[in-house]
Design a protein around this motif. Sequence first.
Motif, PDB file in Angstrom:
ATOM      1  N   SER A  43      10.667   8.386  31.155  1.00  0.00           N
ATOM      2  CA  SER A  43       9.501   7.748  31.778  1.00  0.00           C
ATOM      3  C   SER A  43       8.272   7.792  30.878  1.00  0.00           C
ATOM      4  N   GLU A  44       8.479   7.842  29.568  1.00  0.00           N
ATOM      5  CA  GLU A  44       7.360   7.887  28.626  1.00  0.00           C
ATOM      6  C   GLU A  44       6.404   6.715  28.834  1.00  0.00           C
ATOM      7  N   THR A  45       5.137   6.967  28.552  1.00  0.00           N
ATOM      8  CA  THR A  45       4.167   5.884  28.456  1.00  0.00           C
ATOM      9  C   THR A  45       4.308   5.268  27.067  1.00  0.00           C
ATOM     10  N   PRO A  46       3.765   4.080  26.837  1.00  0.00           N
ATOM     11  CA  PRO A  46       3.814   3.507  25.494  1.00  0.00           C
ATOM     12  C   PRO A  46       3.186   4.430  24.447  1.00  0.00           C
ATOM     13  N   GLU A  47       2.061   5.054  24.795  1.00  0.00           N
ATOM     14  CA  GLU A  47       1.383   5.940  23.861  1.00  0.00           C
ATOM     15  C   GLU A  47       2.239   7.163  23.535  1.00  0.00           C
ATOM     16  N   THR A  48       2.810   7.777  24.550  1.00  0.00           N
ATOM     17  CA  THR A  48       3.661   8.948  24.333  1.00  0.00           C
ATOM     18  C   THR A  48       4.869   8.585  23.480  1.00  0.00           C
ATOM     19  N   CYS A  49       5.445   7.421  23.730  1.00  0.00           N
ATOM     20  CA  CYS A  49       6.607   6.951  22.973  1.00  0.00           C
ATOM     21  C   CYS A  49       6.264   6.806  21.496  1.00  0.00           C
ATOM     22  N   VAL A  50       5.193   6.093  21.182  1.00  0.00           N
ATOM     23  CA  VAL A  50       4.867   5.831  19.781  1.00  0.00           C
ATOM     24  C   VAL A  50       4.446   7.106  19.062  1.00  0.00           C
ATOM     25  N   LEU A  51       3.777   8.018  19.751  1.00  0.00           N
ATOM     26  CA  LEU A  51       3.377   9.280  19.116  1.00  0.00           C
ATOM     27  C   LEU A  51       4.596  10.163  18.835  1.00  0.00           C
ATOM     28  N   SER A  63      -2.727  11.989  17.875  1.00  0.00           N
ATOM     29  CA  SER A  63      -3.089  12.090  19.285  1.00  0.00           C
ATOM     30  C   SER A  63      -3.391  10.694  19.813  1.00  0.00           C
ATOM     31  N   GLN A  64      -3.481  10.579  21.123  1.00  0.00           N
ATOM     32  CA  GLN A  64      -3.799   9.280  21.707  1.00  0.00           C
ATOM     33  C   GLN A  64      -5.150   8.769  21.214  1.00  0.00           C
ATOM     34  N   ALA A  65      -6.060   9.675  20.906  1.00  0.00           N
ATOM     35  CA  ALA A  65      -7.379   9.274  20.404  1.00  0.00           C
ATOM     36  C   ALA A  65      -7.277   8.586  19.040  1.00  0.00           C
ATOM     37  N   ASP A  66      -6.195   8.828  18.297  1.00  0.00           N
ATOM     38  CA  ASP A  66      -6.002   8.180  16.991  1.00  0.00           C
ATOM     39  C   ASP A  66      -5.602   6.710  17.127  1.00  0.00           C
ATOM     40  N   LEU A  67      -5.124   6.320  18.300  1.00  0.00           N
ATOM     41  CA  LEU A  67      -4.661   4.949  18.525  1.00  0.00           C
ATOM     42  C   LEU A  67      -5.880   4.073  18.811  1.00  0.00           C
ATOM     43  N   LEU A  74       6.384  -9.728  24.386  1.00  0.00           N
ATOM     44  CA  LEU A  74       7.750  -9.818  24.886  1.00  0.00           C
ATOM     45  C   LEU A  74       8.737 -10.083  23.755  1.00  0.00           C
ATOM     46  N   ARG A  75       9.817  -9.303  23.739  1.00  0.00           N
ATOM     47  CA  ARG A  75      10.935  -9.474  22.814  1.00  0.00           C
ATOM     48  C   ARG A  75      12.201  -9.629  23.653  1.00  0.00           C
ATOM     49  N   PRO A  76      13.320 -10.010  23.042  1.00  0.00           N
ATOM     50  CA  PRO A  76      14.552 -10.194  23.815  1.00  0.00           C
ATOM     51  C   PRO A  76      14.970  -8.955  24.630  1.00  0.00           C
ATOM     52  N   ARG A  77      14.667  -7.760  24.126  1.00  0.00           N
ATOM     53  CA  ARG A  77      15.045  -6.532  24.857  1.00  0.00           C
ATOM     54  C   ARG A  77      13.961  -6.057  25.821  1.00  0.00           C
ATOM     55  N   GLY A  78      12.894  -6.837  25.984  1.00  0.00           N
ATOM     56  CA  GLY A  78      11.835  -6.478  26.920  1.00  0.00           C
ATOM     57  C   GLY A  78      10.483  -6.374  26.236  1.00  0.00           C
ATOM     58  N   THR A  79       9.536  -5.819  26.959  1.00  0.00           N
ATOM     59  CA  THR A  79       8.179  -5.669  26.456  1.00  0.00           C
ATOM     60  C   THR A  79       8.127  -4.566  25.402  1.00  0.00           C
ATOM     61  N   VAL A  80       7.405  -4.840  24.317  1.00  0.00           N
ATOM     62  CA  VAL A  80       7.184  -3.870  23.241  1.00  0.00           C
ATOM     63  C   VAL A  80       5.674  -3.696  23.092  1.00  0.00           C
ATOM     64  N   TRP A  81       5.254  -2.464  22.840  1.00  0.00           N
ATOM     65  CA  TRP A  81       3.851  -2.171  22.555  1.00  0.00           C
ATOM     66  C   TRP A  81       3.672  -1.984  21.061  1.00  0.00           C
ATOM     67  N   PHE A  82       2.557  -2.479  20.565  1.00  0.00           N
ATOM     68  CA  PHE A  82       2.216  -2.372  19.152  1.00  0.00           C
ATOM     69  C   PHE A  82       0.837  -1.732  19.068  1.00  0.00           C
ATOM     70  N   PHE A  83       0.746  -0.641  18.312  1.00  0.00           N
ATOM     71  CA  PHE A  83      -0.494   0.112  18.177  1.00  0.00           C
ATOM     72  C   PHE A  83      -0.947   0.124  16.728  1.00  0.00           C
TER      73      PHE A  83
END
Length: 139
Positions: A43-51, A63-67, A74-83
């Motif tokens: 159940s990661e958040t996008p921020e937790t996942c990328v960190l 840290s999240q403050a660095d983002l 949207l990609r074929p496998r679903g939504t992707v976050w880019f930071f």
Amino acid sequence: MSFSGAKLALFLGPNLLVIERDDLPDIPYPGHWDLPGGGREGSETPETCVLRETQEEVGLQLSQADLVWSVSYLRPRGTVWFFAAHLPRGAIADVQLGDEGQQWRLMPPGVYCDHPLAVPHFAEQLRNYMDRQEFPSAR
């Protein structure tokens, strides 16, 4: 919030940290220049996942403050976050390649965007970030 993964345009000084993907036939974009990040766990958040992925792949603990910027798409496998994040050039000393990838390298962001082995949709998102007023072009 449903998403499949997250990626990070990580600048160390003026350059982008990139990872040469493993050259395996069963992964997307084998041998291409990738960015830190990957698939969501639990159940990661996008921020937790990328960190988490950044620490696993290149040994840097942000840290999240660095983002400083984010967008989802949207990609074929679903939504992707880019930071995007910017660290001082001195952080290079702390980079350690994890279990995935053949090597890491610093690359000028414009070179990455035009590189024939850049992952195309990551290059597109990086261009979007660099076109924004917030992009610190004079670092």
